[in-house]
Scaffold this motif. Structure first.
Motif, mmCIF file in Angstrom:
data_model
loop_
_atom_site.group_PDB
_atom_site.id
_atom_site.type_symbol
_atom_site.label_atom_id
_atom_site.label_comp_id
_atom_site.label_asym_id
_atom_site.label_seq_id
_atom_site.Cartn_x
_atom_site.Cartn_y
_atom_site.Cartn_z
ATOM 1 N N VAL A 109 1.266 12.357 -0.409
ATOM 2 C CA VAL A 109 0.004 11.992 -0.932
ATOM 3 C C VAL A 109 -0.687 13.496 -1.287
ATOM 4 O O VAL A 109 -0.608 14.314 -0.429
ATOM 5 C CB VAL A 109 -0.669 11.486 0.233
ATOM 6 C CG1 VAL A 109 -2.329 11.284 0.009
ATOM 7 C CG2 VAL A 109 -0.231 10.030 0.513
ATOM 8 N N ASP A 113 0.794 -1.383 -0.143
ATOM 9 C CA ASP A 113 -0.059 -0.074 0.123
ATOM 10 C C ASP A 113 0.998 1.256 -0.052
ATOM 11 O O ASP A 113 0.518 2.076 -0.805
ATOM 12 C CB ASP A 113 -1.041 0.004 1.261
ATOM 13 C CG ASP A 113 -2.141 -1.063 0.975
ATOM 14 O OD1 ASP A 113 -2.239 -1.480 -0.108
ATOM 15 O OD2 ASP A 113 -2.610 -1.401 2.167
ATOM 16 N N SER A 119 0.425 10.225 -6.812
ATOM 17 C CA SER A 119 0.087 9.613 -5.579
ATOM 18 C C SER A 119 -1.552 9.379 -5.759
ATOM 19 O O SER A 119 -2.109 9.820 -6.626
ATOM 20 C CB SER A 119 0.331 10.381 -4.346
ATOM 21 O OG SER A 119 -0.379 11.716 -4.358
ATOM 22 N N ASP A 120 -1.940 8.573 -4.712
ATOM 23 C CA ASP A 120 -3.290 8.229 -4.575
ATOM 24 C C ASP A 120 -3.952 9.408 -3.675
ATOM 25 O O ASP A 120 -3.923 9.183 -2.361
ATOM 26 C CB ASP A 120 -3.383 6.718 -3.836
ATOM 27 C CG ASP A 120 -4.653 6.778 -3.699
ATOM 28 O OD1 ASP A 120 -5.862 7.048 -4.076
ATOM 29 O OD2 ASP A 120 -5.111 5.472 -2.962
ATOM 30 N N ARG A 128 2.496 2.021 -3.575
ATOM 31 C CA ARG A 128 1.446 2.397 -4.418
ATOM 32 C C ARG A 128 0.835 3.601 -3.882
ATOM 33 O O ARG A 128 0.680 4.716 -4.833
ATOM 34 C CB ARG A 128 0.162 1.498 -4.567
ATOM 35 C CG ARG A 128 -0.913 1.830 -5.222
ATOM 36 C CD ARG A 128 -2.549 0.977 -5.188
ATOM 37 N NE ARG A 128 -2.632 1.119 -3.666
ATOM 38 C CZ ARG A 128 -3.410 1.858 -2.922
ATOM 39 N NH1 ARG A 128 -3.764 3.105 -3.738
ATOM 40 N NH2 ARG A 128 -3.630 1.961 -1.771
ATOM 41 N N ARG A 129 0.703 3.911 -2.721
ATOM 42 C CA ARG A 129 -0.014 5.100 -2.387
ATOM 43 C C ARG A 129 0.693 6.329 -2.568
ATOM 44 O O ARG A 129 0.593 7.436 -3.180
ATOM 45 C CB ARG A 129 -0.146 5.199 -0.917
ATOM 46 C CG ARG A 129 -0.632 6.482 -0.042
ATOM 47 C CD ARG A 129 -0.728 6.206 1.364
ATOM 48 N NE ARG A 129 0.611 6.150 1.760
ATOM 49 C CZ ARG A 129 1.287 5.408 2.542
ATOM 50 N NH1 ARG A 129 0.234 4.568 3.443
ATOM 51 N NH2 ARG A 129 2.535 5.527 3.112
ATOM 52 N N ASN A 130 2.008 6.227 -2.723
ATOM 53 C CA ASN A 130 3.021 7.433 -2.703
ATOM 54 C C ASN A 130 3.602 7.373 -4.039
ATOM 55 O O ASN A 130 4.617 7.866 -4.446
ATOM 56 C CB ASN A 130 4.058 7.500 -1.847
ATOM 57 C CG ASN A 130 3.358 7.813 -0.144
ATOM 58 O OD1 ASN A 130 3.058 6.934 0.510
ATOM 59 N ND2 ASN A 130 3.471 9.251 -0.295
ATOM 60 N N ALA A 173 -6.103 8.796 -0.520
ATOM 61 C CA ALA A 173 -5.637 8.495 0.821
ATOM 62 C C ALA A 173 -5.321 9.693 1.612
ATOM 63 O O ALA A 173 -4.744 9.655 2.710
ATOM 64 C CB ALA A 173 -4.197 7.606 0.542
ATOM 65 N N ASP A 194 4.597 8.222 6.214
ATOM 66 C CA ASP A 194 4.799 7.695 4.864
ATOM 67 C C ASP A 194 6.067 7.442 4.665
ATOM 68 O O ASP A 194 6.351 6.216 3.844
ATOM 69 C CB ASP A 194 4.121 8.947 3.909
ATOM 70 C CG ASP A 194 2.783 8.986 4.084
ATOM 71 O OD1 ASP A 194 1.985 8.066 4.794
ATOM 72 O OD2 ASP A 194 2.129 9.989 3.458
#
Length: 265
Positions: free
Chosen positions: A53, A3, A58-59, A6-8, A62, A77
């Motif tokens: 984020v 996660d 980025s996502d 992917r998130r960052n 989130a 993060d």
């Protein structure tokens, strides 16, 4: 991918098994801000680029305001990315607000870090009781009002002033485009967290080797602030670059890369 990766929007390049250098961008930017610097490290290092984020790829879903109400959320993060990569002995290169994010992360888990490189850092942007951050609180309040009223218009005015190389207008245009690509709601929140933060007490706690890179004629983090950071971090090194403005990774990428490479050699 975990996660955190992917998130960052984490991107890893360079030679596997080599020392790791992690580049973190400042407010209004994305990992693309390091595109002129990071390739210099790929021959002898593993290079990590990521987006905070709300920035770049980025996502944005989130982005939880309560998590990012302080710079600690961004430091979390960073540590989660390093954990996902099983990384230790990392050289963390943080520009502007990411310099303090790196300080917070390294203080929480110094075992992950070999060194810090703080590019145009500021632990506090507002003046207080003999400390000169470069802004009065009224200056920050006025800036926030302008940002709230018209974020895109504010970005078009402030970005060229931050770069501060009027003879090279393309640099200001590049930073303006970066500012304007960020969700305005997230940008406004991040701006408040950035410009109202106070991380002076965190500086003496740094226990890893640290290089402070300071620009000339920096309207966001004046030379006095860079020297304050250097004095507060025990046995840190200070270099006053020939670069002007607040974003030397765009205006003087070779000078920035040369200084970092000499420091980590």
């Amino acid at each position: 991918m975990t996660d955190a990766l992917r998130r960052n929007n984490v991107r890893v390049t360079g030679e596997s098994g080599r020392p790791m250098v992690m580049f973190a961008h400042g407010f209004g930017c994305s990992q693309e801000a390091w595109n002129l610097v990071a390739p210099r490290f790929e021959a002898g290092h593993r290079v990590v680029l990521f987006d905070h984020v709300g920035a770049g790829g980025s996502d944005s879903s989130a982005y939880v305001p309560s998590k990012y109400d302080s710079l600690d959320g961004y430091a979390t993060d960073v540590l989660e990315i390093l954990e996902a990569l099983d990384a230790t002995d990392v050289v963390f290169v943080g520009h502007s607000v990411s310099a303090m994010i790196g300080v917070l992360a390294a203080n929480r888990d110094p075992s992950r870090f070999k060194a810090l490189v703080l590019v145009s850092p500021s632990p506090r942007y507002t003046d207080e009781n003999g400390y000169r951050g470069g802004f009065r609180r009224s200056d920050i309040d006025a800036m926030m009002d302008a940002l709230d009223a018209n974020y895109l218009g504010w970005s078009r005015v402030i970005a060229p002033a931050i770069v501060a190389n009027p003879d090279r207008p393309a640099l200001g245009e590049r930073l303006t485009d970066s500012f304007c690509s960020i969700d305005p709601t997230i940008a406004r929140h991040f701006a408040r967290v950035t410009f109202l933060s106070d991380n002076r007490a965190d500086l003496p706690l740094v226990s890893v080797p640290t290089l402070v890179l300071q620009c000339r004629d920096d309207a966001i983090a004046p030379e006095e602030v860079g020297r304050y950071v250097h004095a507060a971090i025990k046995e840190s090194r200070f270099t006053l670059l020939n670069a002007t403005g607040h974003v030397p990774n765009l205006s003087a990428p070779d000078e920035v890369a040369d200084q970092i490479l000499a420091f980590v050699a």
